[in-house]
Design a protein around this motif. Structure first.
Motif, PDB file in Angstrom:
ATOM      1  N   ASP A 172       0.830  -1.200   0.000  1.00 55.75           N
ATOM      2  CA  ASP A 172       0.000   0.000   0.000  1.00 55.75           C
ATOM      3  C   ASP A 172       0.867   1.254   0.000  1.00 55.75           C
ATOM      4  O   ASP A 172       0.571   2.240  -0.689  1.00 55.75           O
ATOM      5  N   LEU A 173       1.922   1.209   0.793  1.00 58.90           N
ATOM      6  CA  LEU A 173       2.789   2.375   0.936  1.00 58.90           C
ATOM      7  C   LEU A 173       3.453   2.725  -0.389  1.00 58.90           C
ATOM      8  O   LEU A 173       3.541   3.905  -0.756  1.00 58.90           O
ATOM      9  N   ARG A 174       3.931   1.718  -1.119  1.00 55.52           N
ATOM     10  CA  ARG A 174       4.551   1.984  -2.416  1.00 55.52           C
ATOM     11  C   ARG A 174       3.577   2.711  -3.341  1.00 55.52           C
ATOM     12  O   ARG A 174       3.930   3.689  -4.001  1.00 55.52           O
ATOM     13  N   GLU A 175       2.352   2.212  -3.389  1.00 59.05           N
ATOM     14  CA  GLU A 175       1.357   2.820  -4.270  1.00 59.05           C
ATOM     15  C   GLU A 175       1.005   4.226  -3.819  1.00 59.05           C
ATOM     16  O   GLU A 175       0.886   5.148  -4.643  1.00 59.05           O
ATOM     17  N   ALA A 176       0.843   4.411  -2.518  1.00 61.49           N
ATOM     18  CA  ALA A 176       0.440   5.717  -1.999  1.00 61.49           C
ATOM     19  C   ALA A 176       1.523   6.769  -2.216  1.00 61.49           C
ATOM     20  O   ALA A 176       1.231   7.906  -2.617  1.00 61.49           O
ATOM     21  N   LEU A 177       2.770   6.417  -1.945  1.00 57.06           N
ATOM     22  CA  LEU A 177       3.858   7.371  -2.130  1.00 57.06           C
ATOM     23  C   LEU A 177       4.023   7.737  -3.605  1.00 57.06           C
ATOM     24  O   LEU A 177       4.276   8.910  -3.940  1.00 57.06           O
ATOM     25  N   ALA A 178       3.896   6.766  -4.486  1.00 55.12           N
ATOM     26  CA  ALA A 178       3.997   7.048  -5.915  1.00 55.12           C
ATOM     27  C   ALA A 178       2.874   7.981  -6.358  1.00 55.12           C
ATOM     28  O   ALA A 178       3.093   8.920  -7.147  1.00 55.12           O
ATOM     29  N   GLU A 179       1.664   7.756  -5.853  1.00 54.65           N
ATOM     30  CA  GLU A 179       0.539   8.621  -6.201  1.00 54.65           C
ATOM     31  C   GLU A 179       0.733  10.025  -5.634  1.00 54.65           C
ATOM     32  O   GLU A 179       0.468  11.026  -6.308  1.00 54.65           O
ATOM     33  N   ALA A 180       1.214  10.108  -4.394  1.00 49.97           N
ATOM     34  CA  ALA A 180       1.435  11.415  -3.772  1.00 49.97           C
ATOM     35  C   ALA A 180       2.497  12.212  -4.518  1.00 49.97           C
ATOM     36  O   ALA A 180       2.389  13.431  -4.666  1.00 49.97           O
ATOM     37  N   ARG A 181       3.515  11.523  -4.985  1.00 53.76           N
ATOM     38  CA  ARG A 181       4.620  12.227  -5.652  1.00 53.76           C
ATOM     39  C   ARG A 181       4.152  12.947  -6.913  1.00 53.76           C
ATOM     40  O   ARG A 181       4.681  14.000  -7.269  1.00 53.76           O
ATOM     41  N   THR A 182       3.179  12.410  -7.593  1.00 52.04           N
ATOM     42  CA  THR A 182       2.697  13.032  -8.829  1.00 52.04           C
ATOM     43  C   THR A 182       1.549  14.004  -8.590  1.00 52.04           C
ATOM     44  O   THR A 182       1.092  14.665  -9.528  1.00 52.04           O
ATOM     45  N   ALA A 183       1.088  14.118  -7.348  1.00 56.28           N
ATOM     46  CA  ALA A 183      -0.059  14.970  -7.054  1.00 56.28           C
ATOM     47  C   ALA A 183       0.296  16.443  -7.193  1.00 56.28           C
ATOM     48  O   ALA A 183       1.407  16.859  -6.858  1.00 56.28           O
ATOM     49  N   ASP A 184      -0.668  17.222  -7.668  1.00 54.95           N
ATOM     50  CA  ASP A 184      -0.461  18.666  -7.794  1.00 54.95           C
ATOM     51  C   ASP A 184      -1.254  19.448  -6.751  1.00 54.95           C
ATOM     52  O   ASP A 184      -1.460  20.657  -6.868  1.00 54.95           O
ATOM     53  N   THR A 185      -1.704  18.750  -5.714  1.00 51.27           N
ATOM     54  CA  THR A 185      -2.353  19.370  -4.561  1.00 51.27           C
ATOM     55  C   THR A 185      -1.694  18.839  -3.300  1.00 51.27           C
ATOM     56  O   THR A 185      -1.057  17.783  -3.319  1.00 51.27           O
ATOM     57  N   PRO A 186      -1.811  19.544  -2.172  1.00 46.41           N
ATOM     58  CA  PRO A 186      -1.208  19.052  -0.922  1.00 46.41           C
ATOM     59  C   PRO A 186      -1.753  17.663  -0.576  1.00 46.41           C
ATOM     60  O   PRO A 186      -2.962  17.454  -0.528  1.00 46.41           O
TER      61      PRO A 186
END
Length: 627
Positions: free
Chosen positions: A559-573
């Motif tokens: 889960d952490l791998r997926e979440a961090l990858a998604e957060a890294r590309t996010a353009d909002t906080p």
């Protein structure tokens, strides 16, 4: 006749600040590029009105907590290489005293920030006014005097014309690489709104050149002699390497001489983790490689370091017979520490001069020394791999595994911010720094609550970067307020929130010193009155979401791998929330490779404390005074 313009004191100050610039190496930029503010009766009609009046030239950021605003300004200043910073304005009373912790952090770390707290009336029309501290023996004292010991320059502007010399002195200190830190101009609320005929020359653009002084020839010659005589020299790279942008000069020096380079928390990243001469962090939270080299060094070359107790292992680390110190530092105060030979110069200038002088003598350390530290570094990297490895991806991660997942995701464009708890120790030992400014640890003051506002400041200074605030649950509860600011302004910081149900770092230290983890867990009271019951039903992820942040929950390593990858590309906080294993223990990273002096009770009835005292006395006996 000198032309003048009639303005209030606050208007004049904002106009003046908007015209101040720094220049170093031919690059010119605004010194005060924005102002943070929380308004109350002590600054709303003065600085507040001036910021409205001159909004076109002085950007404004709305903060939620005065301490956090200073942290944001400091984060911005560090990312800007101390060449640009922010101002912070507050009301009087608690707004002003909330600045003290942030000011101390800035001054301890030699990072510039301008503080503009409101103050009580200079004309004293009523005595006392709202929020005034009455001091019976001194009528000219206010709560702002708390800022004196934590400021590099302090003045109270009790007359309009006094602003002129004081503002110039403030700029001088902010731009001086030796003196810089928090600068406070206390502004009585009546004086802020008072009008004066200001000379127009005050508002002309002014450029403050940030110096790069070279070394004194005699000191340089002595430094060359000391290095040439050394068989096991070790460089300790401190924060001054980064402040000077001396990373390339340090790499050239290390490559030419093959001297290994260890780093303090502030200096980590001076060399990339995979540079042949980089041996990792040094001191209490350092690597086994660097600490063993420190124990056997015959010459320690400090570059831009203050030699704090974490670096020196409280005076026990540098144990070699006849070990001497050579201190390249722009500040004479630091250059003379540990009875070292001083080389007072800008870090980049001094390193370039040293490299050139040593090249004339074709100096290099023995090949056997290079082989030794290279092989030791390889063994340490294997330990890092073991800490990062997650054999079971569907279980809750340990804290080192959390760092390992992030480590596998980032590149040179990411910035990692942290300040307190168990994370600094894990990061200093384990993190593989890929760029000169990726590793942003505030460990001079180790202030809980720094990370989130500092991340905002870094993102404002470098909007193109991926900026991560690594936050434990204890730190998060101290100061999550600036999440609202990030959401309001669309500042796309990433918060990695690690839940371990308490003060993990201090819990471990408490156990080591015989205090048995007292008061360090976030748990219900048990029947015996101690905090050893069930974990508190606190949902920090829900709290972050309630402040407007997007939250991704991760229960397992996968889960952490997926979440961090998604957060890294996010353009909002965006916040990634993860609960780690071993909630009642420290992180599971390699233990401390060097001691740290935290005194243990000299007399006690509890067996744990008696045992801890015996170990403490053994360590104390190894302390050295380097004279």
């Amino acid at each position: 006749m000198t032309s003048t313009t009639r303005l209030t004191v606050a208007q004049a100050l904002v106009r003046f600040l908007s015209a101040q610039y720094t220049e170093r190496d031919g690059v010119r930029q605004r010194l005060i590029s924005a102002t943070w503010g929380v308004f109350g009766h002590g600054n709303v009609a003065g600085i507040g009105q001036a910021l409205v009046e001159y909004g076109a030239v002085m950007p404004y950021h709305q903060g939620r907590n005065e301490q956090a605003m200073v942290h944001a300004a400091v984060g911005y200043a560090r990312q800007s290489n101390r060449l640009s910073t922010h101002a912070v304005t507050t009301s009087i009373g608690p707004g002003a005293t909330n600045l003290v912790t942030g000011a101390a952090l800035a001054t301890v770390n030699h990072l510039p920030v301008l503080l503009l707290p409101g103050d009580i009336f200079a004309t004293r029309p009523a005595d006392p006014v709202l929020q005034q501290l009455e001091v019976p023996y001194a009528g000219d004292v206010s709560v702002n005097d708390c800022l004196r010991p934590v400021s590099r320059y302090f003045d109270r502007i009790t007359r309009p014309e006094a602003l002129i010399p004081s503002a110039l002195q403030a700029m001088r200190v902010l731009t001086d690489p030796v003196e810089t830190g928090a600068v406070t101009l206390a502004l009585p609320q009546d004086v802020q709104a008072e009008a004066y005929d200001w000379p127009d020359d005050l508002f002309a653009e002014r450029t403050w050149v940030v110096r790069r002084p070279g070394a004194d020839p005699t000191e340089l010659a002595e430094a060359v002699r000391a290095i040439r005589a050394a068989r096991r020299p070790l460089v300790i790279a401190g924060g001054g390497v980064h402040h000077s942008r001396a990373e390339e000069a340090l790499a050239e020096f290390a490559e030419a001489t093959r001297i290994p380079v260890a780093s303090t928390q502030a200096g980590k990243g001076s060399l990339r983790f995979d540079h042949p001469q980089d041996v990792g962090g040094v001191g209490h939270t350092g690597t086994a490689t660097a600490d063993e080299l420190a124990r056997t060094a015959d010459l320690v070359i400090g570059v831009g370091t203050r030699y704090t107790d974490f670096t020196t292992a409280s005076g026990t680390l540098f144990a070699g017979d006849g070990v001497r110190f050579l201190n390249l530092n722009i500040a004479p105060y630091d250059g003379h520490k540990l009875a070292g030979a001083p080389l007072i110069a800008d870090a980049r200038s001094g390193l370039m001069e040293l490299t050139a002088a040593l090249d004339m003598h074709a100096y290099q350390v023995p090949a056997s020394y290079v082989t030794e530290y290279t092989e030791d570094k390889e063994r340490w990297e294997q330990r890092v791999d073991a800490c990062y490895e997650a054999d079971e991806p569907d279980v809750r991660p340990t804290q080192p595994q959390v760092l390992g997942v992030l480590d596998a995701l980032v590149d040179e464009s990411d910035v990692i911010i942290n300040a307190a708890g168990s994370l600094p120790g894990d990061l200093h030992k384990l993190w593989r720094t890929r760029s000169r400014d990726q590793y942003h640890l505030e460990y001079g003051y180790s202030c809980m609550g720094y990370e989130i506002p500092a991340a905002i400041g870094v993102k404002l200074a470098a909007p193109e970067r991926h900026v991560w605030a690594l936050v434990g649950d204890g730190t998060y509860l101290m100061m999550p307020t600036e999440i609202v600011t990030a959401v309001q302004e669309g500042i796309a910081i990433k918060v990695l929130l690690v839940q371990n149900h308490g003060y993990a770092s201090i819990g471990g230290l408490s156990e080591e010193t015989g205090a048995e983890r007292f008061g360090t867990a976030y748990r219900h009271r048990a029947e015996d009155g101690t905090f050893t019951g069930a974990p508190l039903p606190v949902d920090l992820a829900a709290n972050a979401a309630s402040l407007g942040m997007r939250v991704l929950r991760a229960k397992t390593v996968s889960d952490l791998r997926e979440a961090l990858a998604e957060a890294r590309t996010a353009d909002t906080p965006t916040c990634v929330y993860v609960e780690t294993q071993t909630a009642d223990t420290v992180s599971g990273a390699p233990p401390a490779q060097a001691w740290w002096d935290v005194p243990v009770a000299e007399t006690a009835t509890r067996a744990s404390t008696v045992k801890a005292r015996e170990l403490y006395e053994r360590h104390v006996s190894t302390r050295r005074r380097h004279l």
